[in-house]
Write an enzyme that holds these catalytic residues in place. Structure first.
Site, PDB file in Angstrom:
ATOM      1  N   GLU A  99    -109.889   7.757  60.920  1.00 26.82           N
ATOM      2  CA  GLU A  99    -111.007   8.665  60.428  1.00 26.82           C
ATOM      3  C   GLU A  99    -110.845   8.570  58.966  1.00 26.82           C
ATOM      4  O   GLU A  99    -109.850   8.788  58.365  1.00 26.82           O
ATOM      5  CB  GLU A  99    -111.014   9.858  61.002  1.00 26.82           C
ATOM      6  CG  GLU A  99    -111.501   9.844  62.561  1.00 26.82           C
ATOM      7  CD  GLU A  99    -111.749  11.364  62.890  1.00 26.82           C
ATOM      8  OE1 GLU A  99    -111.783  12.148  62.187  1.00 26.82           O
ATOM      9  OE2 GLU A  99    -111.368  11.562  64.111  1.00 26.82           O
TER      10      GLU A  99
ATOM     11  N   GLU B 255    -105.555  14.210  66.956  1.00 21.68           N
ATOM     12  CA  GLU B 255    -105.405  15.358  66.232  1.00 21.68           C
ATOM     13  C   GLU B 255    -104.997  16.465  66.923  1.00 21.68           C
ATOM     14  O   GLU B 255    -105.500  17.589  67.038  1.00 21.68           O
ATOM     15  CB  GLU B 255    -106.710  15.683  65.526  1.00 21.68           C
ATOM     16  CG  GLU B 255    -107.021  14.600  64.523  1.00 21.68           C
ATOM     17  CD  GLU B 255    -108.402  15.265  63.443  1.00 21.68           C
ATOM     18  OE1 GLU B 255    -108.455  14.629  62.449  1.00 21.68           O
ATOM     19  OE2 GLU B 255    -108.993  16.173  63.804  1.00 21.68           O
TER      20      GLU B 255
END
Length: 452
Positions: free
Chosen positions: A357, A163
């Site tokens: 995720e 991320e």
């Protein structure tokens, strides 16, 4: 219909969020250790100094993974546990911890998926400019080379960087996450380029030193856009929104194409050069080729989505209907997200998709019967996996799914007040309790999703 026979059913954590032992056995400090010291930054003044004590309890936690039936564990390696100063002397005790963790996973039939960087940047390197320093890609390459050599033949699956949208966009532009800076737009774009170079150098080092048969990818988040209807016009609009180059820096930093086009297509989007011509970073000869290293999969972290509606030849964002369900931190529950996300990413980049995720923050508590009942999480997971299953049915190469998170943990600025785990953690006693969702996920894994 289930998923492909070799579908990867996993769970994920990150080092700072679960390990604890923040200065034990030679570990150095990260920017999150420093950020947590700043009054008012973390809910309740909490820190990751102890977290879930996974550092000392990893064997117990792996036993729980095996009980659930998890096939793969996505964990991150703490840079400062391996290199306390970020560069220089290697901490053998840190490497030994991760080697024991990997050995225990393999002994229990659980495949290790290592994330090389999940936000916990070395504090000493941040003092040297962090990602703004032109040497930062080489610092990362040095760290990754050490890991590649040590885990050659043991770790076959790597996520390079987790991320970047968040740790750059929220850590260096908005100042909401560690290190809490609000840098100039030009400096932020320089950091974007350095992170992408670091990714490329990491892939190159893994290929050179990590052994044969590696599978390497990244874990992106970006913004996920779903059409308000399945009309051709709204689908086109959602696709257009997914890869657009926004007009503001804060939105740009969460652009899919800004981060993924250089990695998968070999160049930044043309609109980026046009809209940000005055503040573009220095892109040296060979940089784009370095960033564009061959990789094997596209990892996407996904929790919610934004509704998009067609408007003439463009798109506009649509409001959620009143009463739209939300998780405990206020994110809208949009079950169609995995399908549209996987579809759009696969169309553009052509790589197998991992949902690296996905999970739900819920108001979990131990009930009178001593168990933790989390029906909202089960319903969330069920709907999202049905959406992912639709992608598989339509021929999209979806390779695996990692639930966030294996256990409740330190949720960054929310501290310990937000729970995403399948395993409940009593932070005072470190007792673990399998939630109902853990048993539900176990059943899904056993039948490879055919019960959905």
């Amino acid at each position: 219909m289930g998923f492909q026979k070799n579908f990867v059913w996993g769970a994920a954590t990150s080092a700072y969020q679960v390990e604890g032992a923040f200065q034990e056995n030679g570990k150095g400090l990260s920017i999150w250790d420093e950020f947590c010291k700043i009054p008012g930054r973390i809910q309740g003044g909490q820190t990751g100094q102890v977290a879930c004590d996974h550092y000392h309890r990893f064997k117990q936690d792996i036993t729980l993974m095996k009980e659930i039936g998890i096939k793969a564990y996505r964990f991150s390696i703490s840079w400062t546990r391996v290199l306390p100063h970020g560069t220089g002397e290697v901490n053998e005790a840190g490497l030994q911890f991760y080697e024991e963790l990997v050995d225990e996973l393999l002994a229990n039939g659980i495949m290790p998926y290592a994330t090389l960087f999940h936000w916990d940047y070395p504090a000493e390197l941040q003092q040297k400019g962090g990602w703004l320093n032109p040497e930062s890609p080489e610092w990362f390459e040095n760290y990754v080379t050490i890991l590649a050599k040590r885990f050659r033949g043991k770790i076959k699956h790597y996520f390079t960087i987790n991320e970047p949208q968040c740790f750059i966009g929220l850590g260096y532009s908005k100042g909401e996450l560690a290190p809490g800076l609000r840098c100039s737009d030009s400096n932020v774009l320089a950091m974007v380029h350095h992170v992408l170079l670091a990714h490329g150098l990491a892939v190159r080092a893994l290929r050179k030193y990590g052994g044969d048969g590696l599978q390497i990818g990244t874990a992106q988040c970006g913004k996920n856009y779903v059409p308000v209807s399945e009309s051709d016009e709204d689908i086109r609009a959602a696709r257009q929104a997914t890869f657009a180059v926004p007009n503001t820096i804060d939105d740009l930093l969460f652009s899919v194409s800004l981060w993924s086009d250089p990695i998968f297509k070999g160049d930044y989007p043309q609109a980026y050069y046009e809209k940000y011509a005055d503040i573009l970073p220095l892109i040296k000869s060979g940089d784009l080729e370095l960033i564009h290293q061959p990789i094997d999969f596209y990892g996407q972290n996904l929790y919610s989505a934004t509704l998009v509606q067609a408007e003439k030849d463009s798109f506009r964002f649509a409001e959620f209907p009143a009463g739209t369900p939300r998780n405990s931190v206020g994110w809208a529950v949009v079950p169609s997200g995995p399908f549209w996300c996987a579809k759009f990413l696969y169309e553009r980049y052509g790589k197998p998709i991992f949902i690296s995720e996905n999970g739900m923050a819920a108001h979990d508590t131990v009930s009178l019967d001593g168990r933790v009942h989390d029906p909202n999480r089960i319903d969330y997971l069920h709907r999202h996996l049905l959406s992912l299953q639709r992608a598989v049915k339509e021929g999209i190469d979806v390779t695996g799914y990692f639930q966030w998170s294996l256990m409740d943990n330190f949720e960054w600025t929310n501290g310990y007040e937000v729970r995403f785990g399948m395993v409940y953690v009593d932070y005072k006693t470190q007792q673990r309790i399998l939630k109902d969702s853990a048993q539900w996920y176990s059943d899904v894994i056993v039948c490879n999703g055919q019960n959905l």
